[in-house]
Motif scaffolding. Structure first.
Motif, mmCIF file in Angstrom:
data_model
loop_
_atom_site.group_PDB
_atom_site.id
_atom_site.type_symbol
_atom_site.label_atom_id
_atom_site.label_comp_id
_atom_site.label_asym_id
_atom_site.label_seq_id
_atom_site.Cartn_x
_atom_site.Cartn_y
_atom_site.Cartn_z
ATOM 1 N N PHE A 127 8.772 12.765 1.953
ATOM 2 C CA PHE A 127 8.142 14.036 2.278
ATOM 3 C C PHE A 127 8.031 14.847 0.993
ATOM 4 N N LEU A 128 6.821 15.295 0.675
ATOM 5 C CA LEU A 128 6.590 16.012 -0.577
ATOM 6 C C LEU A 128 6.961 17.483 -0.431
ATOM 7 N N LYS A 129 7.552 18.027 -1.469
ATOM 8 C CA LYS A 129 7.894 19.440 -1.504
ATOM 9 C C LYS A 129 6.637 20.238 -1.830
ATOM 10 N N GLY A 130 6.353 21.238 -1.057
ATOM 11 C CA GLY A 130 5.155 22.040 -1.271
ATOM 12 C C GLY A 130 3.921 21.323 -0.747
ATOM 13 N N SER A 147 0.839 -1.196 0.000
ATOM 14 C CA SER A 147 0.000 0.000 0.000
ATOM 15 C C SER A 147 0.870 1.240 0.000
ATOM 16 N N VAL A 148 0.444 2.227 -0.778
ATOM 17 C CA VAL A 148 1.118 3.513 -0.849
ATOM 18 C C VAL A 148 0.118 4.559 -0.360
ATOM 19 N N PHE A 149 0.461 5.207 0.750
ATOM 20 C CA PHE A 149 -0.426 6.185 1.388
ATOM 21 C C PHE A 149 -0.003 7.603 1.052
ATOM 22 N N LEU A 150 -0.989 8.468 0.888
ATOM 23 C CA LEU A 150 -0.787 9.907 0.820
ATOM 24 C C LEU A 150 -1.472 10.460 2.060
ATOM 25 N N ILE A 151 -0.662 10.898 3.028
ATOM 26 C CA ILE A 151 -1.212 11.367 4.305
ATOM 27 C C ILE A 151 -0.476 12.615 4.784
ATOM 28 N N PRO A 152 -1.101 13.337 5.730
ATOM 29 C CA PRO A 152 -0.433 14.525 6.255
ATOM 30 C C PRO A 152 0.800 14.155 7.083
ATOM 31 N N VAL A 153 1.782 15.023 7.049
ATOM 32 C CA VAL A 153 2.971 14.848 7.877
ATOM 33 C C VAL A 153 2.583 15.167 9.317
ATOM 34 N N SER A 154 2.810 14.213 10.194
ATOM 35 C CA SER A 154 2.569 14.428 11.624
ATOM 36 C C SER A 154 3.523 13.518 12.389
ATOM 37 N N THR A 155 4.784 13.906 12.384
ATOM 38 C CA THR A 155 5.841 13.048 12.919
ATOM 39 C C THR A 155 5.912 13.016 14.442
ATOM 40 N N SER A 156 5.118 13.811 15.131
ATOM 41 C CA SER A 156 5.160 13.799 16.596
ATOM 42 C C SER A 156 4.083 12.899 17.206
ATOM 43 N N THR A 157 3.286 12.256 16.371
ATOM 44 C CA THR A 157 2.151 11.480 16.877
ATOM 45 C C THR A 157 2.524 10.043 17.223
ATOM 46 N N ASP A 180 1.401 19.739 5.340
ATOM 47 C CA ASP A 180 2.384 19.143 4.439
ATOM 48 C C ASP A 180 1.978 17.687 4.269
ATOM 49 N N SER A 181 2.433 17.059 3.199
ATOM 50 C CA SER A 181 2.050 15.674 2.924
ATOM 51 C C SER A 181 3.266 14.778 2.802
ATOM 52 N N MET A 182 3.028 13.501 3.050
ATOM 53 C CA MET A 182 4.069 12.494 2.865
ATOM 54 C C MET A 182 3.467 11.285 2.173
ATOM 55 N N VAL A 183 4.328 10.568 1.467
ATOM 56 C CA VAL A 183 3.952 9.305 0.849
ATOM 57 C C VAL A 183 4.609 8.219 1.697
ATOM 58 N N VAL A 184 3.792 7.290 2.166
ATOM 59 C CA VAL A 184 4.284 6.202 3.007
ATOM 60 C C VAL A 184 4.013 4.888 2.292
#
Length: 147
Positions: free
Chosen positions: A109-112, A83-93, A134-138
């Motif tokens: 981590f996506l630019k922009g 699975s490839v996720f597009l989700i918000p960056v929330s690295t403190s959770t 911001d968004s990231m692909v996981v």
């Protein structure tokens, strides 16, 4: 301060160019969270049904649903499905540290900020304004019998 009492929609479409770029790399065969225009029935509920071998997942971003989809992807990986996720960056959770980080094969981590398409809190359709996060692909890779 952000107005947290406003009801936000979980129904936002991934920009076609971003989806196409990821699809060219991963060759998706299933989307457990397609853009939903109506009621989600049990036979279309991505949390209840089996996923494909190579899944694109832009899950609802709500605090209740996003973790459920991440946990489902981890279970799907145990069955050999990626699975490839597009989700918000929330690295403190806790979700990031306890579920995503130990199970992801790759995090990008996506630019922009991604410009999703959907209906805003004023009831207007928008597709040219960047999201709030911001968004990231996981990437969760399916595990084989040898893994």
């Amino acid at each position: 301060m952000k107005q947290r009492h406003i009801e936000h929609s979980d129904n936002w479409a991934t920009p076609k160019s971003l989806y196409d770029e990821l699809d060219a790399e991963f060759n998706f065969d299933f989307d457990p969270c397609p853009l939903n225009e109506g009621e989600i029935t049990p036979d279309k509920d991505g949390l209840l049904i089996d996923w494909g071998k190579r899944n694109f997942v832009n899950p609802p971003y709500s605090r209740k649903l996003k973790p459920l989809f991440v946990k489902k992807a981890i279970k799907e990986a145990e069955k050999g499905n990626s699975s490839v996720f597009l989700i918000p960056v929330s690295t403190s959770t806790k979700l990031f540290h306890e579920q995503i980080l130990p199970n992801a094969k790759d995090i990008r981590f996506l630019k922009g900020r991604v410009k999703f398409a959907g209906t805003n809190t004023k009831g207007e359709f928008v597709d040219s304004k960047a999201g709030m996060h911001d968004s990231m692909v996981v990437v969760f890779e399916g595990k084989t019998q040898d893994s």
